[in-house]
Design a protein around this motif. Structure first.
Motif, short mmCIF file in Angstrom:
data_model
loop_
_atom_site.label_atom_id
_atom_site.label_comp_id
_atom_site.label_asym_id
_atom_site.label_seq_id
_atom_site.Cartn_x
_atom_site.Cartn_y
_atom_site.Cartn_z
N ILE A 57 -26.56 11.18 13.07
CA ILE A 57 -25.76 9.96 13.24
C ILE A 57 -25.53 9.26 11.91
CG2 ILE A 57 -25.75 7.65 14.26
CD1 ILE A 57 -27.18 8.89 16.72
N HIS A 58 -26.61 9.10 11.12
CA HIS A 58 -26.46 8.46 9.81
C HIS A 58 -25.58 9.29 8.88
CE1 HIS A 58 -29.41 5.07 9.97
NE2 HIS A 58 -29.87 5.78 10.98
N LEU B 81 -23.22 11.53 9.65
CA LEU B 81 -21.83 11.54 10.08
C LEU B 81 -21.14 10.21 9.81
CD1 LEU B 81 -22.24 13.56 13.40
CD2 LEU B 81 -20.97 14.30 11.36
N CYS B 82 -21.89 9.13 9.94
CA CYS B 82 -21.32 7.82 9.61
C CYS B 82 -20.96 7.75 8.13
CB CYS B 82 -22.29 6.70 9.98
SG CYS B 82 -22.40 6.37 11.76
N LEU C 147 -24.37 2.70 13.28
CA LEU C 147 -23.28 3.27 14.07
C LEU C 147 -22.32 2.19 14.55
CD1 LEU C 147 -21.96 5.71 15.44
CD2 LEU C 147 -23.55 5.41 17.35
N CYS D 235 -17.42 8.85 12.45
CA CYS D 235 -18.18 8.06 13.42
C CYS D 235 -17.85 8.42 14.87
CB CYS D 235 -17.99 6.56 13.17
SG CYS D 235 -16.30 6.00 13.40
N THR E 118 -30.47 2.76 13.49
CA THR E 118 -29.45 3.77 13.77
C THR E 118 -28.31 3.16 14.59
OG1 THR E 118 -31.12 5.53 13.75
CG2 THR E 118 -29.03 6.03 14.83
N TRP F 193 -17.58 11.45 16.04
CA TRP F 193 -18.55 12.52 16.31
C TRP F 193 -19.96 11.92 16.43
CZ3 TRP F 193 -18.98 17.45 12.74
CH2 TRP F 193 -19.84 18.38 13.34
N ALA F 194 -20.27 10.98 15.54
CA ALA F 194 -21.58 10.33 15.57
C ALA F 194 -21.79 9.62 16.91
CB ALA F 194 -21.70 9.33 14.42
N TYR F 195 -20.74 9.02 17.45
CA TYR F 195 -20.87 8.32 18.73
C TYR F 195 -21.12 9.31 19.87
CZ TYR F 195 -19.95 5.48 22.81
OH TYR F 195 -20.09 4.85 24.02
#
Length: 514
Positions: free
Chosen positions: A454-455, A457-458, A488, A463, A484, A465-467
């Protein structure tokens, strides 16, 4: 990239629960049908050990009948009555093996464990073995149900079922519940149970107290008991471990001297325990003094001793000094094992001696007949990832995948995931890694791996994809760290993803309220 299928979705976990509760062919088929839609490769290429697990579940059909009749949260009396009144339970053949499996299933549910035990007791022509009583004592003590445990001990005493093993479990649980005086009282009453106060039983009491950080109290009791009960080497080793755990290493060292004065010889475990404590303090002068003392007395250090010293020297940044430990170990004829080689590879990697580290795995370990394990490969993969050598890291990943001795785990992929962001390959390379984790090796991501994704990809401006990963993480019932969520949320808001932002904010509010 579409919705990622990390681990098992909630629906599939429900299916797995149904298989555990009803491990029939129908239940197994339900899970396989679900898997065929989710992970086509999974059914035909079962992960090692899973088939055996299914066989074991199948043998627990009788246990599952009992589980199905018990409602969570009911009292032990309600559990007993529900089992007594159910005709299906009457057909179960009761044996020690069956009761043992029931107690294992209820090891964290004392009400069900006690109720099921009483039901088994009530069955004609069956009497539980003393070992099963001991298991129930342990369960009640673990759940801090001390009055129930005392009642069971009284019942066992009346039937002459109490052994030293029973006493050991009871003392440990009393001490764990901060009732250490009760543990001492149990020891004082050994004669009432037909047991002897001797060196073995004294050591059990002292060990129980020391493991619960009551070393001072244990010491005072020991000074009284040693007038009547002779100590042995194990007695003093208990205090060595106790003082070291309590971070009073000088007391541990003087226990060694007291040990010698009592005519007991310190062993390699005694010295190694103190050496580890000095290592944790980074007091390597004391470490070397004790190492010399050991060898001077003919107590040869073992591979654990040397591995411990090497690890802490590496941790302190003294890489060359750590490598000298390897030479010293060879000089005394101590043979290396897998854990030693893992530490050596790590040290060489930290010292930027990558070629030598590779040679240890490729040449030295096979020559000495030492098999690598997953941690060996994880160490060398992490080493090449740290030095941004992606191709070499992947080379050893392929070696691990084809190894007859071990297979990748989640930790194998963590440095590779991290590397994908470092080298700016948060697309195809990352997708391939995630596909291998989930579909090729059937692994589930842990909290650290989710957070890293998540970090990362942000930071890579992905974001959306991160979500998706955040959603899957929550679906897996793995709670993200607050930081995290915050990171996000900030990225999501910048992309005007209002619905997603609302969901994250609601989740964060629930985290604060919990």
């Amino acid at each position: 990239m579409g919705r990622m299928k990390f681990g098992l979705f909630k629906e599939e976990r429900k299916m797995k629960k149904r298989v555990r509760e009803d491990p029939t062919t129908t239940g197994a088929k339900l899970l396989n049908i679900r898997r065929q839609g989710l992970e086509p490769q999974f059914v035909g290429n079962r992960i090692p050990g899973e088939q055996q697990k299914c066989v074991n579940l199948g043998s627990d059909v009788d246990v599952n009948i009992v589980l199905a009749r018990i409602s969570h949260g009911t009292s032990e009396d309600e559990v007993l009555q529900s089992l007594l009144s159910d005709p299906a339970c009457d057909s179960i053949q009761i044996s020690d093996n069956f009761v043992n499996r029931v107690l294992y299933r209820f090891k964290d549910d004392w009400k069900s464990a006690l109720g099921a035990f009483r039901w088994a007791q009530s069955r004609p022509n069956y009497k539980p073995s003393p070992e099963l009583y001991d298991k129930l004592v342990d369960i009640l003590g673990k759940m801090k149900k001390m009055e129930k445990m005392r009642s069971l001990l009284d019942e066992m005493h009346a039937d002459h079922l109490i052994s030293l093993n029973t006493i050991a479990k009871a003392m440990r649980r009393f001490a764990g519940a901060r009732e250490w005086k009760e543990a001492v009282r149990i020891f004082d009453e050994l004669g009432k149970f037909g047991l002897e106060k001797n060196t073995e039983s004294m050591n059990l009491l002292l060990d129980t107290l020391c493991k619960e950080n009551r070393v001072q109290q244990a010491r005072e009791i020991f000074y009284e008991l040693k007038l009547h009960i002779p100590p042995n080497a194990n007695t003093f080793n208990i205090f060595v471990h106790g003082w070291c755990k309590f971070n009073r290493v000088e007391e541990a060292y003087w226990t060694i001297q007291e040990m010698k004065g009592s005519g007991c010889c310190p062993c390699v475990i005694s010295y190694s325990t103190i050496i580890k404590s000095y290592c944790q303090q980074f007091n390597f002068q004391k470490v070397y003094e004790l190492l010399n003392e050991m060898q001077g007395e003919g107590c040869v250090p073992n591979v654990v001793t040397f591995t411990t010293i090497m690890c802490f020297l590496t941790k302190s940044g003294a890489f060359e000094e750590a490598l000298k430990i390897a030479e010293r170990m060879k000089s005394v004829g101590c043979k290396p094992d897998t854990l030693f080689y893992n530490a050596l590879i790590h040290t060489l990697g930290m010292a930027h001696r990558l070629q030598e580290a590779t040679r240890v795995l490729k040449v030295e370990m096979p020559r000495n007949g030492v098999q690598p394990n997953t941690s060996t490969y994880n160490t060398i993969i992490a080493m090449f990832c740290h030095h941004l050598q992606e191709e070499r890291a992947e080379e050893f990943l392929r070696d691990l995948e084809s190894s007859p001795f071990c297979k990748p785990d989640v930790q194998t992929y963590f440095p590779l995931l991290k590397l994908s962001f470092k080298v700016g390959k948060a697309d195809e390379f990352l997708k391939k890694l995630l596909n291998d984790i989930v579909n090729k090796h059937h692994l589930s991501l842990d909290l650290s791996s989710y957070a890293l994704l998540i970090h990362g990809l942000c930071r890579a401006n992905k974001c959306e994809w991160a979500y998706l990963i955040f959603e899957d993480m929550v679906r897996q019932e793995i709670t993200p760290r607050y930081k995290t969520c915050s990171v996000l949320l900030q990225e999501i808001k910048q992309k005007n993803m209002y619905e997603a932002a609302d969901k994250i904010e609601l989740f964060m509010k629930k985290m604060k309220a919990a």
